[in-house]
Design an enzyme around this catalytic site. Structure first.
Site, PDB file in Angstrom:
ATOM      1  N   GLU A 172       1.093  -1.354   0.037  1.00 38.51           N
ATOM      2  CA  GLU A 172      -0.033  -0.102   0.019  1.00 38.51           C
ATOM      3  C   GLU A 172       0.761   1.343   0.033  1.00 38.51           C
ATOM      4  O   GLU A 172       1.730   1.344   0.727  1.00 38.51           O
ATOM      5  CB  GLU A 172      -0.965  -0.057   1.149  1.00 38.51           C
ATOM      6  N   LYS A 179      -9.183   3.388  -2.395  1.00 41.26           N
ATOM      7  CA  LYS A 179      -9.476   2.513  -1.315  1.00 41.26           C
ATOM      8  C   LYS A 179     -10.872   3.055  -0.664  1.00 41.26           C
ATOM      9  O   LYS A 179     -11.195   4.242  -0.787  1.00 41.26           O
ATOM     10  CB  LYS A 179      -8.624   2.701  -0.179  1.00 41.26           C
ATOM     11  N   CYS A 199      -5.937  -3.262   2.002  1.00 39.27           N
ATOM     12  CA  CYS A 199      -5.795  -3.656   3.370  1.00 39.27           C
ATOM     13  C   CYS A 199      -7.022  -3.691   4.433  1.00 39.27           C
ATOM     14  O   CYS A 199      -7.478  -4.793   4.655  1.00 39.27           O
ATOM     15  CB  CYS A 199      -4.854  -2.316   4.106  1.00 39.27           C
ATOM     16  N   SER A 251      21.692  -0.601  33.507  1.00 46.92           N
ATOM     17  CA  SER A 251      21.897  -0.468  35.054  1.00 46.92           C
ATOM     18  C   SER A 251      21.966  -1.660  35.648  1.00 46.92           C
ATOM     19  O   SER A 251      22.048  -1.822  36.844  1.00 46.92           O
ATOM     20  CB  SER A 251      20.526  -0.029  35.283  1.00 46.92           C
TER      21      SER A 251
END
Length: 700
Positions: free
Chosen positions: A45, A114, A175, A359
């Site tokens: 896309e 779309k 999509c 750490s």
């Protein structure tokens, strides 16, 4: 009769606004599709621009440059004699659309906008695009003048149409349309579409791939058909990692699947399918009866055969056999997803490497292991002769002859760690940090920050005449918290200094990206100091819960051969910002007033189940009511929302983090909330009243 078609789906590592790079990757994918004898190529896309352009989609330049790239692509001699499906934005009647361009031999056949835009989670498509909410409507689009001259074509159909090729019918689904309840593939299948092409810009989330696979499998199992799914892959400039996994299904069976996590800029999968098997699969009378009752799509007739052989039987082609679907474990997804995202960010930022305050705790350990995983992936790609990866490595390390495929050697070039200890740091954390750095090969520094923090306290005392004390020494909560924050913030300052100058110390050029290590649970609770080590350039674990990080380290201990990780898993999480006495040892969970497991539950209910305080309490009464009293559950919920509310402002400055989970707290665009909260007075009253009713009922 058999009609074999070979079709290809691509996954490209596109970069938002990198028009030239995106064009080259598209052309490379077309060349590769042709090498695999494909007659149809589908790309991701918005591949011309990259999916993540965001507000750049509002700029006219984006559309102008997209047309320039498209003309270059479809005129390229290597891009002929193959049906192309290319994604880019198009402006039609002054409206912006997210479109698919179907082209063949230098001509545009159809622009398909779309229909259903995605607006949930990280997606904001309707901010930039207009949906084509007119099913089966086709209009005439007038091409820009320079495009019309270049293509010798003035107009092109735009709308919801399908392509009628010589032996089959091709339809487009983009999509989000696959995820909607009434997906377009249903009506297209009933109107005779046999090949469905889906271009996607779908980002990675833990366990999300299963959803995609199920949707495509169910679609072709129910309707029949050949389904090509193409997805972008990589970090295209933001918090998201698009995880590829392109797929080809036929009648409910998977025929090909692309890699989910890889450093390849271009990957093409293909499959050979007999179109007649789709027609046989759709034998049910009910399918035909439903089909004749539906309105038809406009068909764009294309004099092109997807099957190259025109006789009844093709002795040279063999249909692709089904394969098993590959679904990684969540621990594998954490191992590879953030690591690939880190590599893309590093190579595209032109930094010299990473700097991490190590750490000795579980979170910074997880970040360090992800960098080590990244180096393993990079070295594997070099072993496989990936020229782009080798070129990037040589540029980053500043050595044009570099060729070592030893992950630890590479890591020593580009990963710097530092244990920034204080008088409150234990020998155990210092030792764990040193041993881990030695095991993975980082350039490690051990520094004490007491000089910095004491200088700040002395300056404050000089100005005010008062010296703050820790709680264990008789100080107030305000003094205690201030003294902890001085230590935390000094580490941020020192970290950026080291990131700027450590390469110079070693005789290298460039500066480093600073990595953060706050997990999603601590961000949700606000258990971090604003502008401390949580403030960095990027954070690969900021979207991952403590629970998932522990599972990841258990997996990495064996998979990456790092036995030291067990010591991190066994250690009690602690900030080590307060003095340790015989009666007090600082603990994260004690400080927070809740466990990490509880925080994970709160986070899922708040974000995924969309619970406010009251509904969260009612939900937790069902989950925890067998071991906690109603008043105890109520107190935990009220405590969580109290700290969530007063610390919400910290999310507005949160370091950009890899998006990994649906319960993420990213304030940028995923979890949009106010950052100044009231005290939840009405919600707390409702919770207390309901808790009282529960307890009265229990006493009866």
């Amino acid at each position: 009769m058999e009609r074999y078609v070979t079709i290809a789906s691509c996954q490209l590592n596109q970069w938002a606004m990198d028009f030239e790079g995106n064009r080259l990757r598209i052309i490379d994918s077309i060349k590769e599709a042709k090498r695999q004898n494909a007659s149809l190529r589908v790309g991701p896309e918005l591949e011309v621009t990259g999916y993540g352009c965001e507000d750049h989609f509002l700029e006219s330049d984006t559309y102008y440059h997209s047309w320039e790239m498209l003309c270059s692509i479809i005129h390229d001699p290597d891009c002929q004699d193959i049906l192309l499906d290319i994604g880019m934005p198009v402006m039609h009647k002054a409206m912006r659309h997210n479109c698919r361009i179907l082209a063949l031999n230098g001509k545009i056949l159809l622009i398909r906008p779309k229909i259903w835009l995605c607006d949930d989670g990280n997606f904001r498509e309707s901010r930039w695009f207009t949906p084509w909410l007119r099913p089966r409507v086709v209009e005439t689009h007038y091409l820009p003048t320079f495009v019309a001259k270049s293509l010798n074509q003035t107009t092109v159909p735009i709308g919801d149409a399908i392509l009628q090729c010589n032996e089959t019918v091709v339809g487009v689904e983009t999509c989000e349309e696959l995820f909607t309840p009434n997906s377009p593939h249903i009506d297209m299948a009933l109107d005779g579409v046999e090949i469905f092409i889906n271009a996607s810009g779908s980002h990675h989330e833990l366990r999300k791939l299963t959803t995609r696979v199920n949707l495509i499998q169910n679609a072709t199992e129910k309707c029949g058909g050949i389904y090509l799914y193409s997805n972008q892959r990589g970090c295209d400039g933001g918090r998201l990692y698009y995880d590829g996994s392109s797929m080809i299904f036929a009648n409910g069976k998977m025929l090909a699947q692309g890699h989910q996590f890889s450093l390849k800029d271009v990957e093409v999968i293909s499959a050979t399918v007999d179109v007649d098997t789709v027609r046989s699969y759709r034998f049910q009378p009910s399918h035909g009866i439903q089909g004749v009752t539906r309105p038809s799509y406009e068909r764009i007739h294309v004099n092109f055969s997807l099957s190259s052989y025109q006789q009844d039987y093709d002795i040279y082609r063999k249909p692709t056999d089904p394969i098993e679907v590959t679904i990684p474990l969540p621990e594998e997804e954490i191992t590879f997803g953030p690591a690939c995202w880190l590599w893309d960010y590093l190579r595209r930022s032109h930094a010299a490497g990473f700097f991490l305050p190590l750490s000795g705790g579980l979170d910074s350990c997880s970040t360090a292991v992800l960098v080590y995983s990244m180096c393993r992936i990079v070295c594997k790609a070099m072993e496989e002769d990936d020229a782009q990866v080798l070129s990037d490595v040589r540029r980053i390390v500043g050595d044009p002859s570099y060729s070592s495929t030893d992950p630890k050697k590479l890591l020593n070039h580009l990963f710097y760690t530092a244990f920034m200890g204080s008088e409150h740091s234990s020998k155990e954390t210092r030792s764990r940090a040193k041993e881990l750095s030695s095991l993975i090969g980082s350039y490690h520094t051990d520094v004490n920050i007491d000089t910095m923090t004491s200088a700040v306290v002395k300056l404050f005392a000089l100005v005010t005449g008062k010296t703050p004390q820790f709680r264990s020494n008789g100080g107030t909560n305000a003094e205690n918290l201030a003294l902890q924050n001085i230590q935390a913030r000094s580490r941020m300052l020192l970290g950026y200094l080291f990131a700027q100058l450590l390469p110079w110390v070693r005789g290298y050029s460039g500066s480093l990206l600073v990595l953060g290590s706050s997990n999603v649970d601590e961000c949700l609770r606000g258990y971090l100091t604003k502008y401390d080590c949580s403030s960095a350039d990027i954070n690969p674990i900021g979207g991952i819960s403590k629970t998932d990080l522990k599972s990841f380290l258990r997996y990495a201990k064996e998979a990456l051969d790092l036995p030291i990780l067990q010591e991190f898993l066994d250690a009690t999480p602690t900030a080590e910002l307060e003095p340790t006495t015989e009666s007090y040892v600082q603990s994260d969970e004690a400080d927070m007033g809740m466990t990490y497991a509880e925080l994970s539950v709160f986070g899922r209910l708040r974000k995924i189940s969309k619970c406010g305080p009251y509904s969260m309490f009612t939900q937790l009464m069902h989950q925890w009511g067998d071991r906690l009293s109603p008043s105890q559950v109520a107190e935990k919920v009220k405590r969580f929302f109290h700290y969530y509310g007063i610390n919400r402002h910290k999310m507005t400055t949160l370091t950009p983090s890899y998006h990994a989970e649906t319960y993420g707290v990213d304030d940028n665009r995923y979890d949009l909330r106010q950052f100044l909260y009231p005290s939840w007075t009405w919600q707390n009253k409702k919770i207390d009243a309901l808790a009282s009713k529960f307890e009265q009922h229990q006493r009866k």
